[in-house]
Design an enzyme around this catalytic site. Structure first.
Site, mmCIF file in Angstrom:
data_model
loop_
_atom_site.group_PDB
_atom_site.id
_atom_site.type_symbol
_atom_site.label_atom_id
_atom_site.label_comp_id
_atom_site.label_asym_id
_atom_site.label_seq_id
_atom_site.Cartn_x
_atom_site.Cartn_y
_atom_site.Cartn_z
ATOM 1 C CG ASP A 526 -15.988 -34.863 -84.286
ATOM 2 O OD1 ASP A 526 -16.965 -34.321 -83.730
ATOM 3 O OD2 ASP A 526 -14.922 -34.242 -84.542
ATOM 4 C CB SER A 562 -13.231 -33.780 -93.544
ATOM 5 O OG SER A 562 -13.761 -32.487 -93.724
ATOM 6 C CG ASN A 589 -23.951 -31.185 -84.781
ATOM 7 O OD1 ASN A 589 -24.513 -30.275 -84.184
ATOM 8 N ND2 ASN A 589 -22.818 -31.735 -84.342
ATOM 9 C CB SER A 641 -26.206 -20.158 -86.420
ATOM 10 O OG SER A 641 -25.819 -19.108 -85.582
ATOM 11 C CE1 TYR A 654 -21.457 -21.328 -87.561
ATOM 12 C CE2 TYR A 654 -22.637 -19.472 -86.600
ATOM 13 C CZ TYR A 654 -22.353 -20.818 -86.639
ATOM 14 O OH TYR A 654 -22.966 -21.652 -85.744
ATOM 15 C CE LYS A 658 -24.176 -23.235 -88.557
ATOM 16 N NZ LYS A 658 -24.159 -24.708 -88.677
ATOM 17 C CB ALA A 686 -25.918 -25.901 -76.876
ATOM 18 C CB SER A 688 -20.373 -26.396 -77.704
ATOM 19 O OG SER A 688 -20.270 -25.353 -78.656
ATOM 20 N NE ARG A 689 -14.369 -27.759 -81.122
ATOM 21 C CZ ARG A 689 -13.463 -28.387 -81.842
ATOM 22 N NH1 ARG A 689 -12.276 -28.623 -81.323
ATOM 23 N NH2 ARG A 689 -13.736 -28.792 -83.070
HETATM 24 P P1 NAD Z 1 -18.497 -28.228 -81.225
HETATM 25 O O1 NAD Z 1 -17.256 -27.571 -81.698
HETATM 26 O O2 NAD Z 1 -18.531 -28.655 -79.807
HETATM 27 O O3 NAD Z 1 -18.831 -29.463 -82.143
HETATM 28 C C1 NAD Z 1 -18.648 -29.444 -83.510
HETATM 29 C C2 NAD Z 1 -17.995 -30.746 -83.898
HETATM 30 O O4 NAD Z 1 -17.877 -30.805 -85.304
HETATM 31 C C3 NAD Z 1 -16.605 -30.909 -83.330
HETATM 32 O O5 NAD Z 1 -16.476 -32.088 -82.592
HETATM 33 C C4 NAD Z 1 -15.728 -30.925 -84.550
HETATM 34 O O6 NAD Z 1 -14.567 -31.762 -84.411
HETATM 35 C C5 NAD Z 1 -16.650 -31.411 -85.620
HETATM 36 N N1 NAD Z 1 -16.197 -31.022 -86.942
HETATM 37 C C6 NAD Z 1 -15.739 -29.831 -87.325
HETATM 38 N N2 NAD Z 1 -15.406 -29.871 -88.627
HETATM 39 C C7 NAD Z 1 -15.689 -31.119 -89.076
HETATM 40 C C8 NAD Z 1 -15.585 -31.751 -90.328
HETATM 41 N N3 NAD Z 1 -15.101 -31.090 -91.381
HETATM 42 N N4 NAD Z 1 -15.991 -33.028 -90.436
HETATM 43 C C9 NAD Z 1 -16.468 -33.712 -89.375
HETATM 44 N N5 NAD Z 1 -16.559 -33.154 -88.156
HETATM 45 C C10 NAD Z 1 -16.183 -31.856 -88.006
HETATM 46 O O7 NAD Z 1 -19.665 -27.206 -81.523
HETATM 47 P P2 NAD Z 1 -21.254 -27.252 -81.233
HETATM 48 O O8 NAD Z 1 -21.586 -26.006 -80.523
HETATM 49 O O9 NAD Z 1 -21.650 -28.520 -80.654
HETATM 50 O O10 NAD Z 1 -21.819 -27.084 -82.693
HETATM 51 C C11 NAD Z 1 -22.590 -28.004 -83.378
HETATM 52 C C12 NAD Z 1 -23.322 -27.311 -84.497
HETATM 53 O O11 NAD Z 1 -24.262 -26.381 -83.949
HETATM 54 C C13 NAD Z 1 -22.465 -26.507 -85.427
HETATM 55 O O12 NAD Z 1 -22.955 -26.633 -86.737
HETATM 56 C C14 NAD Z 1 -22.669 -25.080 -84.959
HETATM 57 O O13 NAD Z 1 -22.427 -24.147 -85.965
HETATM 58 C C15 NAD Z 1 -24.101 -25.126 -84.561
HETATM 59 N N6 NAD Z 1 -24.494 -24.072 -83.621
HETATM 60 C C16 NAD Z 1 -24.132 -24.148 -82.334
HETATM 61 C C17 NAD Z 1 -24.586 -23.171 -81.472
HETATM 62 C C18 NAD Z 1 -24.256 -23.226 -80.012
HETATM 63 O O14 NAD Z 1 -24.807 -22.435 -79.269
HETATM 64 N N7 NAD Z 1 -23.421 -24.146 -79.588
HETATM 65 C C19 NAD Z 1 -25.351 -22.098 -81.915
HETATM 66 C C20 NAD Z 1 -25.720 -22.067 -83.262
HETATM 67 C C21 NAD Z 1 -25.292 -23.080 -84.089
#
Ligand code: NAD
Length: 909
Positions: A526, A562, A589, A641, A654, A658, A686, A688-689
């Site tokens: 991360d 990153s 992810n 997504s 996005y 995706k 889910a 999340s932030r």
């Molecule tokens: P999140 O923001 O809680 O977690 C994402 C994490 O990725 C963060 O901790 C962030 O620091 C890390 N990150 C961002 N850029 C990075 C980089 N360049 N290198 C390494 N780490 C990096 O969000 P989440 O909801 O847990 O999302 C996880 C994945 O699920 C993402 O790909 C998001 O697009 C996808 N997603 C989430 C949802 C949802 O409902 N939460 C829906 C569709 C897709």
């Protein structure tokens, strides 16, 4: 015929390693080492003679009509009540009819065999037909004592009756003598033992032969007429010697179970007898003795019915369902042998109102609830109004027994504040099959073994003890069904290494934790940046998750690179290689958001999102896949997504990134196929932030990442053979998303393209998804597009005769070659025809010539795989090639498009 009609047993799941007694107390009593082999059974803190008796009785009653019982005898020397019939509590827990005679048999180790003879005589008299005799004991001993080693806890039940007899009762012989090898004063907790030598030599060594010979004389038999000899004696050497002196060969003697459970007091004669029955074949003759102030001897012949008795847990099943512990202090606490501070809360009044106990007797002791006569809804406790909101009937409840209804964990918690002898107190909601819920304590399990959905069964246990008044409270608790915990944890990642990008928060954090809980070593990557990817990053999120994993006993390392750069991707994979030496699982992810409507979408925001989501997956997957390819195993998960799959206003960057991941998966699945690398995609939902300000609060509350993790784990497991699929996952809901293609419509002809007007006219057909299907790759899809549809092909089917044999087809193939159509064609077709008449042929077409031979070509361009019958049907014109392809009868490998040439190059009849 009168005899035993059923049996059942219960040995507590806990087994104390005898060496733990020696390790703790050997300094004080070194001699106990002599008997410190194996393990002894040990009641949990909420078990006692009554609870074990109930469990053994339920095992014995399995599949039988318990209302046919007309007597229940309980034999024990450790009954919790001196004046409240203990057998009556067992009968209430079993929810037996009131029209029953119950009796406690006590004060001697031979109480069980005495009760059994009494039962046989009662059935012989014709007075009673079915009698359950249960024996149970939980004997206390002082610490660091031989007897602490020798004894075990347990209960065993035998049913006596006159129909479906599994072991016919042939007779008995009894001796009563006031021989006091040990005794327990009425107000004493521990036995007082006389010298062991005397108990052995003047007790077992004299009385057992006397009773055996007495029985032999009475029945006119000898040891020759005995196949299995059962008698408890915890002096292992003497057990053998006495039996030898009686003329029993070693294989006749049933083991005294010292190593696996210890001597279970009054229950032990039954326990060993049941162990003999479990090994018995029809016709076997069993001699059973019980010892204690004299002795009883009984003789049985096993009948054919033994093979028909429904499977019991029995002694074997009880021994298998075990949890070994070496924590001697736990033993001391559970047996009340040390005093611990239980806190002020433990002093709350615990008096039982016997009035209430009587009024609610069925509910408390029998776990009887209600079932609505009107709508069939079960509920606990039984009430005047039906709990079903669409029914609400009054006074419509019939008694409904919950004790044997299969159940599952609905919710649970581990409570360190609630008073418990074995903290944390675990309790939660139990959901019964067919309806009904109960807030129950969970026992015989650890907190980390409990999961929502775990199969549990209800067992009668001690709820608490009113020490002041000497009253024991009983109620039902939930216990995991044996094997169910392992069943829920079957998918494991032991020895595997997983990389989770963006594993420091949200979904990634939960993924990392869950994989680690199931044995994976995890690289938690991360960057720790802001939600939009800005900021210089932080090590905190990844470090915290690594710490969480380590606290759970797992293995993990952090990586702060990153994913958005090529070096970052390489470093992430290097972290895995350096720390654990391999990569088996990659979860792409990491994610950020930069939402804006398209016209306001500056290149920087477009690029940043592409860099993390799409390029990030490329940067990490490439070096990871290199390792996976070498090892011949890999599981890769992309994160798409709904925005990408279906579109979402303000998320063009996005959505594009995706959906691009789906394209990446589609091709990677093909490239990884040969190396057992499976690539799938998850579209999560889910909290999340990323979603905290997008989803309504009620939805956020319900959509914990933990509901997505199970699908992630399945797709990343060895069990998963799926590759190239997309799944929507959230809140416990799952479905598959896929690209489907409608059937082709051909317009115009090979020389004249169709007009736009023709397109318009045929719009309904072209736009139709009726009969749509998925394709495994682009070739297959294009092939399907430019081939006539099934419908057309079916119409074009030419009636023809089926050619004689596959060989004949290939023999005549050169004649049907159309050299005019072969100019510029350079292709090798390989035909693999399976089935009896099949074989392998290949056909090389080059420079307008055709060369056909049998065998396998080194470098085929296009491979045709078919069954012989299908091939004959196709070549005979009975099966259209397209139809064969779409139905899966014709499988084409390599350059699929080249197969199109076959029809032109050869005249297929
Ligand atoms: P999140 O923001 O809680 O977690 C994402 C994490 O990725 C963060 O901790 C962030 O620091 C890390 N990150 C961002 N850029 C990075 C980089 N360049 N290198 C390494 N780490 C990096 O969000 P989440 O909801 O847990 O999302 C996880 C994945 O699920 C993402 O790909 C998001 O697009 C996808 N997603 C989430 C949802 C949802 O409902 N939460 C829906 C569709 C897709």
């Amino acid at each position: 015929m009168i005899g035993i009609t059923s049996y059942g047993a219960y040995i507590p799941r806990l087994r104390l390693d005898r060496m733990s007694i020696f390790n703790a107390m050997g300094w004080f009593a070194p001699a106990i080492m002599m008997v410190a082999q194996g393990e002894r059974s040990m009641c949990n803190w909420d078990e006692d003679t009554i609870t074990m008796a109930v469990a053994a009785s339920r095992d014995c009653l399995g599949g039988l009509d318990k209302q046919k019982l007309d007597a229940l005898y309980l034999a024990s020397t450790t009954l919790p009540f001196a004046d409240r019939q203990n057998a009556g509590i067992v009968a209430a827990a079993l929810n037996l009819s009131d029209k029953l005679i119950t009796a406690d048999h006590s004060s001697s180790q031979k109480a069980a065999t005495t009760a059994l003879i009494t039962a046989f005589e009662s059935v012989q008299s014709g007075e009673r037909k079915n009698i359950l005799v249960t024996a149970s004991d939980l004997r206390e001993t002082k610490t660091a004592y031989f007897y602490e080693m020798w004894f075990g806890d347990g209960a065993a039940s035998l049913m006596v009756g006159d129909s479906n007899v599994i072991a016919e009762y042939q007779g008995s012989y009894s001796l009563s003598m006031d021989f006091v090898d040990h005794y327990r004063g009425a107000d004493k907790k521990y036995d007082y033992m006389w010298e062991e030598r005397w108990a052995r030599d003047a007790g077992y060594g004299v009385i057992i032969p006397q009773v055996v010979n007495g029985l032999f004389d009475k029945l006119g038999i000898t040891m020759e007429d005995v196949d299995k000899f059962v008698y408890p004696c915890f002096f292992k050497g003497d057990h053998r010697k006495i039996s030898q002196r009686l003329g029993a060969t070693p294989e006749k003697l049933i083991d005294n179970m010292h190593e696996v459970c210890g001597e279970t007091g009054a229950a032990h004669a039954f326990m060993m007898f049941i162990s003999a029955l479990e090994q018995a074949r029809p016709g076997d003759r069993i001699l059973l003795c019980g010892f204690g102030q004299g002795a009883n001897a009984l003789y049985f012949t096993v009948t054919d019915n033994i093979t028909k008795l429904p499977k019991r847990n029995g002694v074997q099943g009880s021994l298998e369902n075990k949890k070994s512990i070496a924590n001697y202090h736990k033993w001391l606490k559970f047996r009340d042998l040390i005093q611990t501070e239980m806190g002020i809360r433990a002093e709350a009044p615990s008096q039982t109102a016997t009035t209430v106990l009587w009024r609610k007797n069925k509910m408390i002791l029998g776990l009887v609830g209600g079932k609505c006569r009107e709508c069939g809804t079960p509920q606990f406790p039984k009430a005047d109004i039906c709990v079903n909101p669409s029914c609400g009937a009054f006074y419509s409840q019939d008694d409904y027994e919950f004790a044997d209804v299969p159940a599952k964990v609905k919710t649970f918690t581990g409570d360190m504040l609630a008073i418990s002898v074995d903290p944390p107190a675990i309790y939660g909601m139990v959901q019964f099959e067919g309806g009904g819920r109960l807030m129950a304590d969970f026992t015989d399990c650890e907190l980390d073994e409990i999961k929502v959905g775990l199969a549990v069964k209800m067992e009668f246990k001690r709820k608490g003890i009113d020490q002041q008044r000497g009253f024991v409270n009983y109620f039902w608790k939930a216990v995991p069904v044996p094997g169910a915990i392992a069943e829920m944890d079957k998918i494991r990642f032991d020895g595997q290494v997983a990389i989770v990008t963006g594993g420091g928060a949200g979904l990634g954090r939960v993924y990392a934790l869950e994989l680690a809980k199931r044995g994976a070593k995890v690289v938690v990557n991360d960057l720790g940046g802001a939600r939009d990817g800005t900021g210089k990053g932080s090590a905190v999120p990844a470090d915290e998750v690594v710490a969480e994993i380590k606290a759970l006993g797992g293995e993990a390392v952090a990586n702060y690179d990153s994913v958005a750069t090529s070096e970052g991707g390489q470093n992430i994979v290097k972290s895995a290689q350096d720390a654990f030496g391999r990569v088996d699982i990659l979860i792409n992810n990491a994610g950020i958001l930069r939402d804006k409507s398209f016209l306001k979408m500056e290149p920087e925001n477009w690029r940043a999102v592409m860099d993390v989501h799409l390029n990030g997956a490329y940067h990490v997957t490439r070096p990871a896949m290199t390792i996976m390819k070498e090892k011949g195993y890999g599981r890769i998960l992309m994160t798409t997504s709904a925005a990408g799959l279906y579109g979402n206003f303000g998320q063009t960057n996005y959505s594009a990134a995706k959906m691009a991941l789906v394209g990446l998966m589609n091709t990677l699945k093909l490239e990884g196929q040969k190396y057992n690398i499976k690539v799938n995609t998850i579209a999560p939902l889910a909290a999340s932030r990323l979603t905290e300000d997008v989803m309504p609060p009620e939805l956020l509350e319900k959509s914990k990442p933990e509901f997505v993790a199970p699908m992630m784990m399945y797709l990343c497991s060895n069990d998963c053979q799926e590759s190239g699929s997309i799944f929507n996952v959230g809140m416990g809901y799952f479905n598959r998303a896929a690209v489907f293609t409608g059937p082709p419509v051909q317009l115009g002809d090979p020389d004249n393209p169709p007009t736009p007007e023709q397109i318009h006219e045929s719009w309904e057909k072209i736009n139709s998804l009726e009969g749509a299907r998925e394709f495994e790759d682009a070739n297959a899809a294009i092939f399907a597009l430019i081939s006539p549809s099934d419908e057309t092909a079916a119409k074009e089917e030419t009636p023809g005769g089926t050619p004689g044999s596959v060989q004949a087809i290939f023999d005549g193939m050169a004649d049907s070659f159309n050299a005019d159509a072969a100019s510029g064609v350079d292709v090798v077709f390989q035909f693999n025809i399976s089935g009896k008449g099949g074989g392998n042929w290949y056909c090389v077409i080059k420079d307008g010539a055709c060369d056909i031979d049998s065998g396998t070509h080194e470098k085929p361009v296009c491979t045709i795989n078919m069954e012989d019958a299908d091939f004959l049907a196709m070549m005979g014109g009975k099966l259209a090639p397209m139809q064969a392809f779409t139905s899966g009868k014709l499988k084409i490998g390599g350059d699929v498009m080249k197969s199109q040439l076959l029809e032109k190059l050869f005249k297929i009849s």
